[in-house]
Design a protein around this motif. Structure first.
Motif: not given
Length: 277
Positions: A9-35
């Motif tokens: 909830s107080n974290a900042t997450v940075l993901i490279t290669g985030a526009a598609m594929g697994m990078g985008r999935m990591y971003a979805q998980l970060a949002v779902a975890d309320h980053a």
């Protein structure tokens, strides 16, 4: 001390290669975890904009940067913007990568060899070097995930350059983990991820070895996410990656070549590789 991450909830997450594929999935998980903040880096401006549209309005602040991670000057410039506009990441997912599948002598010096080493290996080091000192200084529970590959554990025909880039990542990433432990920076943990083939399109045409089918990206990203939060040092997927690594260490070379080549079919797995178009 148990430093398993319970909340982002107080974290900042940075993901490279985030526009598609697994990078985008990591971003979805970060949002779902309320980053609190999710920072997306990618070289593809159009796909990046689509990712921002998808992820916005779900509770996390989304920040996007068009970055060519093969260029140190791009990394330095983007990192400075992130520090100024968002702050130091608590979680860094070094996900961006490329693959070239051909015999070594067929590789182009620049678009294949130099590009693979720059994106798959050097970029991870440069990006981590940009943010790690502040992670250490800040004292907050932090994570670094470095995406390597099972190809960094086992030699394989038509993967010489790709394998070399991932061998380097494994050596550097796990050494970094040990350095942080030795220096007493227990709040920063490193996870080295070594997967076999994943159904992302990057390995289109590749065939999974015996007992090692191509894995589903959603299953993989969720497992990596859990390992990241737990601070798992090394994650190998599937279980056959660990088995093959053990056998490779035990058997004589000639015997291993028979097992890998004729029994498991590892050495033929890239014969029909086409990759993402």
């Amino acid at each position: 001390m148990n430093r398993t991450i319970e909340s982002l909830s107080n974290a900042t997450v940075l993901i490279t290669g985030a526009a598609m594929g697994m990078g985008r999935m990591y971003a979805q998980l970060a949002v779902a975890d309320h980053a609190a903040h999710v920072v997306l880096w990618d070289v593809n401006e159009e796909q990046l904009a689509a990712a921002v549209t998808e992820l916005s309005g779900r509770g996390s602040a989304i920040h996007s940067y068009v970055v060519d991670v093969s260029k140190l000057e791009d990394i330095e410039a983007a990192a400075e913007k992130v520090r100024h506009e968002v702050g130091t990441p608590d979680i860094l997912i070094n996900n961006a990568g490329i693959v070239r599948g051909k015999y070594f002598w067929e590789h182009d010096q620049r678009s294949d060899i130099a590009a693979t080493m720059a994106i798959n290996t050097l970029a991870l080091m440069h990006i981590t070097r940009e943010f790690l000192p502040a992670m250490i200084e800040g004292g907050r529970t932090s994570r670094i995930v470095n995406v390597a590959s099972a190809a960094g554990l086992l030699a394989n025909p038509r993967m010489s350059v790709y394998s070399s880039s991932k061998w380097a990542v494994i050596g550097w990433s796990d050494s970094l983990r040990l350095e942080l432990v030795q220096a007493g920076h227990d709040h920063v943990k490193v996870t080295t991820f070594c997967p076999s083939y994943i159904k992302t399109g990057m390995f289109e045409g590749a065939r999974g070895p015996l007992l090692t089918p191509l894995m589903e990206p959603a299953v993989v990203t969720e497992r990596v996410w859990r390992a990241m939060k737990e601070g798992t040092p090394i994650l190998m997927m599937p279980w056959t990656v660990k088995l093959s690594s053990a056998l490779r260490g035990i058997l004589p070379i000639a015997a291993w070549d028979v097992v890998a080549g004729r029994v498991f079919g590892v050495y033929k797995s890239m014969e029909h590789f086409t990759g993402r178009k």
